[in-house]
Scaffold this motif. Structure first.
Motif, PDB file in Angstrom:
ATOM      1  N   ALA A 270       0.840  -1.208   0.000  1.00  0.00           N
ATOM      2  CA  ALA A 270       0.000   0.000   0.000  1.00  0.00           C
ATOM      3  C   ALA A 270       0.869   1.250   0.000  1.00  0.00           C
ATOM      4  O   ALA A 270       0.564   2.236  -0.703  1.00  0.00           O
ATOM      5  N   ILE A 271       1.954   1.248   0.770  1.00  0.00           N
ATOM      6  CA  ILE A 271       2.847   2.411   0.817  1.00  0.00           C
ATOM      7  C   ILE A 271       3.516   2.610  -0.538  1.00  0.00           C
ATOM      8  O   ILE A 271       3.630   3.742  -1.030  1.00  0.00           O
ATOM      9  N   ALA A 272       3.956   1.526  -1.154  1.00  0.00           N
ATOM     10  CA  ALA A 272       4.587   1.621  -2.475  1.00  0.00           C
ATOM     11  C   ALA A 272       3.619   2.215  -3.491  1.00  0.00           C
ATOM     12  O   ALA A 272       3.996   3.088  -4.297  1.00  0.00           O
ATOM     13  N   ARG A 273       2.372   1.778  -3.430  1.00  0.00           N
ATOM     14  CA  ARG A 273       1.373   2.300  -4.360  1.00  0.00           C
ATOM     15  C   ARG A 273       1.115   3.777  -4.099  1.00  0.00           C
ATOM     16  O   ARG A 273       0.965   4.578  -5.035  1.00  0.00           O
TER      17      ARG A 273
ATOM     18  N   MET B 111       9.362  -0.456  -5.173  1.00  0.00           N
ATOM     19  CA  MET B 111       9.344  -1.919  -5.058  1.00  0.00           C
ATOM     20  C   MET B 111      10.065  -2.322  -3.780  1.00  0.00           C
ATOM     21  O   MET B 111      10.688  -1.490  -3.107  1.00  0.00           O
ATOM     22  N   SER B 112       9.969  -3.602  -3.457  1.00  0.00           N
ATOM     23  CA  SER B 112      10.713  -4.084  -2.300  1.00  0.00           C
ATOM     24  C   SER B 112      12.202  -4.069  -2.617  1.00  0.00           C
ATOM     25  O   SER B 112      12.621  -4.044  -3.773  1.00  0.00           O
ATOM     26  N   GLU B 113      13.002  -4.083  -1.569  1.00  0.00           N
ATOM     27  CA  GLU B 113      14.449  -4.038  -1.746  1.00  0.00           C
ATOM     28  C   GLU B 113      14.951  -5.240  -2.544  1.00  0.00           C
ATOM     29  O   GLU B 113      15.822  -5.114  -3.403  1.00  0.00           O
ATOM     30  N   LYS B 114      14.380  -6.416  -2.300  1.00  0.00           N
ATOM     31  CA  LYS B 114      14.799  -7.622  -3.017  1.00  0.00           C
ATOM     32  C   LYS B 114      14.459  -7.522  -4.502  1.00  0.00           C
ATOM     33  O   LYS B 114      15.255  -7.908  -5.363  1.00  0.00           O
TER      34      LYS B 114
END
Length: 387
Positions: A223-226, A242-245
């Motif tokens: 939700a935060i990324a969006r 995106m996530s770090e990975k």
């Protein structure tokens, strides 16, 4: 003797050749399992499960920098604990002309967003107040011999100073290490003070290559990324969060189509394996022509003889294939631990196991069908006469 016993006995009637072929199958399927697992990682979608940090980059490419004015806006988004800006510096050790991962960062934000980097508090304070300060990873210090108090010359392959020279000098104010063994294996980089970089660089001072964002609740990551991407949508600086990975995977993808390269490697491996196992089975059938004639004389049908040969091939491929996949599974666990969270877990999913089983069946049919048909067509008289 049972039919199964007959199949096993015939399979190992030339033990040396069978064991060497079996080792080839094991090696091929070990490689198959690992590469298929990597392909799954590179072809999978976004994964926000369990993430504690997000990375925001330009929607166009991570090589496109973003303005620093975005930092307060990201900080203000609900669920964001702290955003850290960083700019790729492109540091090169002038002593041996080797490149070292070097980023320009805000020391306080780095300390807060990456608690996995540990060093004495006085070194963090020195990094914050020394404009020409640099902190180096333990691996870098061990390799170069640099220590706290040294003044080191670095070249940047991107950013010149205002005088046009790409030769920089920094004061080593700290050596950081990892909080555990996994993070200790990632201490091959360096950080310089972004304030000094912005002041001394000919260009790029007001920009950051990406933002690393520490979030309060991993469950809110998606939700935060969006929200971040929506905040800057339809602006000159659209973002992709995106996530770090996932960011690390996308970074490696810049090297090329990793999935396609791995598939070509697998194709070459299995083409070679097809020739090796096929030659083994063809030789085995040629050597046992009189045996097949005796089996038919004893009342075994042509289809039964065909089944024996196919069963031998399937047994050879199945034993080697399953053992290879098990070895790949064990190795994947070690690789995932060694990566220390840098990449998504490289594991043999159900998809990989199913692909491996399908490969075993296809390989068995491809290398066993022609010798089996030859054995089926044998005439007893011709076989016993050696014709």
């Amino acid at each position: 003797m049972t039919r199964t016993g007959l199949v096993i006995a015939n399979l190992f009637h030339r033990k040396g050749r069978t064991w060497l072929t079996l080792l080839s199958v094991v090696a091929a399927f070990t490689l198959f399992g690992l590469l298929q697992a990597v392909i799954v990682v590179f072809s999978s979608g976004a994964d926000f499960v369990g993430t504690t940090r997000l990375v925001t980059q330009s929607r166009v490419s991570f090589t496109n920098s973003l303005p620093m004015r975005m930092v307060p806006e990201i900080d203000s988004i609900p669920g964001v604990q702290r955003a850290m800006y960083q700019q790729w510096f492109g540091g090169v050790n002038k002593a041996d002309n080797t490149e070292i991962f070097t980023f320009a960062v805000d020391p306080e934000r780095l300390h807060e967003v990456y608690p996995e980097w540990v060093m004495p508090e006085e070194h963090w304070q020195a990094f914050a107040r020394t404009r020409t300060g640099i902190i180096i990873g333990r691996q870098v210090a061990d390799r170069t011999g640099w220590k706290v108090g040294d003044r080191i010359p670095l070249a940047s392959n991107i950013f010149p100073e205002k005088n046009g020279s790409k030769d920089w000098e920094f004061d080593v104010v700290g050596i950081y290490d990892g909080v555990d063994e996994q993070w200790q294996g990632q201490t091959g980089g360096m950080y310089i003070n972004h304030a000094y970089f912005a002041e001394a660089s000919l260009f790029g001072g007001g920009l950051a290559g990406m933002f690393s964002i520490k979030i309060e609740d991993p469950g809110m990551a998606e939700a935060i990324a969006r929200t971040i991407d929506q905040r800057f949508e339809n602006t000159a600086d659209e973002t992709r969060t995106m996530s770090e990975k996932d960011f690390n995977v996308n970074f490696l993808k810049q090297l090329g189509d990793i999935g396609l390269m791995l598939r070509w490697i697998l194709f070459a491996v299995f083409f070679t394996l097809l020739l090796v196992v096929g030659n083994t089975m063809a030789q085995s059938v040629r050597e046992r022509v009189p045996q097949f004639a005796v089996l038919k004389t004893l009342g075994f049908t042509d289809d039964a003889v065909l089944g024996f040969v196919l069963a031998e091939t399937l047994a050879l491929c199945a034993i080697g294939g399953v053992l290879g996949l098990v070895i790949a599974w064990v190795l994947s666990q070690g690789i995932t631990q060694a990566a220390g969270g840098f990449l998504p877990p490289i594991i043999l999913t159900a998809q990989v196991w199913l692909a491996g089983i399908a490969a075993i069946v296809v390989l068995s049919l491809a290398v066993g069908l022609m010798p089996a048909l030859r054995a089926r067509r044998l005439r007893i008289v011709d076989a016993l006469a050696g014709r």
